[in-house]
Design an enzyme around this catalytic site. Sequence first.
Site, PDB file in Angstrom:
ATOM      1  N   HIS A 174       0.780  -1.242   0.000  1.00  0.00           N
ATOM      2  CA  HIS A 174       0.000   0.000   0.000  1.00  0.00           C
ATOM      3  C   HIS A 174       0.808   1.287   0.000  1.00  0.00           C
ATOM      4  CE1 HIS A 174      -3.210  -2.741   1.898  1.00  0.00           C
ATOM      5  NE2 HIS A 174      -3.439  -2.586   0.609  1.00  0.00           N
ATOM      6  N   ASP A 266      -6.201  -0.028  -3.893  1.00  0.00           N
ATOM      7  CA  ASP A 266      -6.518  -1.405  -3.535  1.00  0.00           C
ATOM      8  C   ASP A 266      -7.961  -1.512  -3.047  1.00  0.00           C
ATOM      9  OD1 ASP A 266      -5.498  -3.961  -3.524  1.00  0.00           O
ATOM     10  OD2 ASP A 266      -5.012  -3.927  -1.397  1.00  0.00           O
TER      11      ASP A 266
END
Length: 700
Positions: A174, A266
């Site tokens: 991330h 995501d």
Amino acid sequence: MSRAPAHDILFEPVAIGPVVARNRFYQAPHCNGMGHRHPNACAEMRRVKAEGGWAVVCTEEVEIHPSTDVSPHIEGRIWDDADLPALRLITEKIHLHDSLAGIELAHNGPHALNLYSRTPSRNVSDFPVFGGHAPVQARRMDKEDIRELRRWHRDAAKRAVQAEFDLIHVYAGHALSIVSFFLSRRHNHRVDEYGGSTENRARLLRELVEETVETAHPRTAVAVRIAVDELVGAEGTHKEEVEEIIESMAELPDLWDLALAEWANDSASARFREEGFQEPYIRDIKRLTSKPVVGVGRYTSPDKMARLVRDGVLDLIGGARPSIADPFLPRKIEEGRYEDIRECIGCNICVTGDFLAAPIRCTQNPAMGEEWRRGWHPEHIRKRESDKSVLIVGAGPAGLEAARALAQREYEIVLAEAADEFGGRVAREARLPGLSSYVRVRDHRKLQLDQMGNASCYLKSRLTCEDILEYQIPRVVIATGCRWRRDGVSACNPLGVPVGEGAREPLTPDDVMSIVAGEPHAAGALPENARVLVWDDDHYYMASVIAEWLAGQGHSVCYATPASEVSAWTRNTMEQHFIQKRLLDLGVEVRSNEILRGISEGEAELACGFTGKRKRVCADAVVLVGARVPNDELFVGLQERRDEWSERGVEAVDLIGDAFAPATVAHAVYEGRRYAEETDMDEGEIRAGLFRREMVGLHP
Ligand code: ADP
Ligand code: SF4
């Protein structure tokens, strides 16, 4: 109904190094706004996931040291032994249901502002910290700093083993973790053995994985959670490079957990990304390693999940939001109870808990975050305590959830809806661009009601006060929603917006939704290729979806807001930059920091939010997205006729949802559930059971 044989594959056990997951359902790490601050609530929420059949239940990010203090956001903490009891509580609860407990060890480097610990932030290179444009830089870590980081990580891993976690994640996902900054060509400017080549940039990751494996084995497994692509092209972390990294340490960890960076990519909302959009990025990774691979994709369809396993894309199906919306998703698939699945709608309201540092909430699952403090369960509710039936007026999210939960409690329910479809606002809003999944809020509840024999649901039944009194049903719930204001009253225009003579009457979102639905409406047809001003003093999605729809119809759209950006509140749902990009791509003119002051024929007057200086823009029509008015007329009318209640058999009249106070769909669903939970509780109980609080211990 029994389980489809095609889904049997989802219930095969999967070995993850020294441990075995009893099926392929893997609750991926997700933040929840509870973490170290609300440990009882957090642990109970995880327990319910395990009860619901997730074979692996992971924590959120767990800060390994005070130099990765991400306050004001609330994550887990494993700074020292004082954190062990709270972490043990999590593993104990997950183990109650034979699930594996995973912990995501995180050091977030420049993303940790260390506001509580007041420790300087750290990074791979000298670089400003991320978040809030703070006038602060993170320190470039020297070799000793790197050694120290590795020691902290090892200590955290030791404590994780002590706390009886079964799986430890080394976090490189991330673009949040310090490891991802070392991996990143853009951020890693080092010339030592930690910079330059891919191998050098991956050195810290390799060291952390090796040391974690050394610490964790033989009892505990080790996963690497890695971002496969940052979606910014060659200069960012990208698939080819990450494949090279994975290949170079393919057999080191026991599990590869694949994500995209940044988190907003995501966990993109359904408005911007469909279920499983990550698949092309993760498709070929499994061929690089013999170790199991897990990935996410907001999967709620068992067919898609089974196909991913059969096609050799994934071994474990990761789910964060699907597990929030339905903690019992695996059990329902296992038992073939497909019609009971409560599908995530992809609205990202759950994410707001993290952004606003408040306990998690979910549009579809009102019990989320309330498992410990209110004792709510996503699947169970206590049986009825009287035989008094309930009349619910209005079948939007509030009315439907109240009806569903009361029917589950076995009360006799009558649900009356004025429109010719159930769903209220979600049915109407689902026709706007990108919001089609919102209809799942209705569909789940209606399907549940249809299966229970004790709910009579009526369409085209607009009730009056007289109708309600005539039914002689002891309890009445008014859930009649709200309407958008046409007078321009909103946060920054408390007195409304003047409309000059000859000007076209402003439209509201209700008018636009009627136009979209092809229904008759008060606003009259818009001329072809009209110049439309969409005024947004609401700041959630509504004005932007209307602007998007109008632009798609060929109108020339100007969007104005007193905020500095489009749909400002959607920063909390990680949608803001997607929304602004979409409007700009569609050619919508965006005017920020401007306040609508008046509407005249063919024009609107806007004032600069700072200087007050006025300017005119051409506008054949104006859509006002400001405040809303509760539809509480029935409630007020019934209160006025209170003296008739007892002779007409009415004992109580309540007002819930948008009709009480307009808010989000999540609020309405929650209030519906709360009404059902509190039915037949006495006043004292309701007050006493407000909710359990977690008190901070006092130290001598
Ligand atoms: P909430 O978000 O609070 O559930 P909604 O606006 O989504 O509110 O839903 C309210 C529903 O109530 C709408 O479907 C509307 O048609 C219905 N409704 C409003 N007034 C009446 C009435 N007098 N009788 C029956 N249904 C009504
Ligand atoms: Fe899904 Fe919305 Fe619930 Fe999050 S809040 S889990 S996105 S339904």
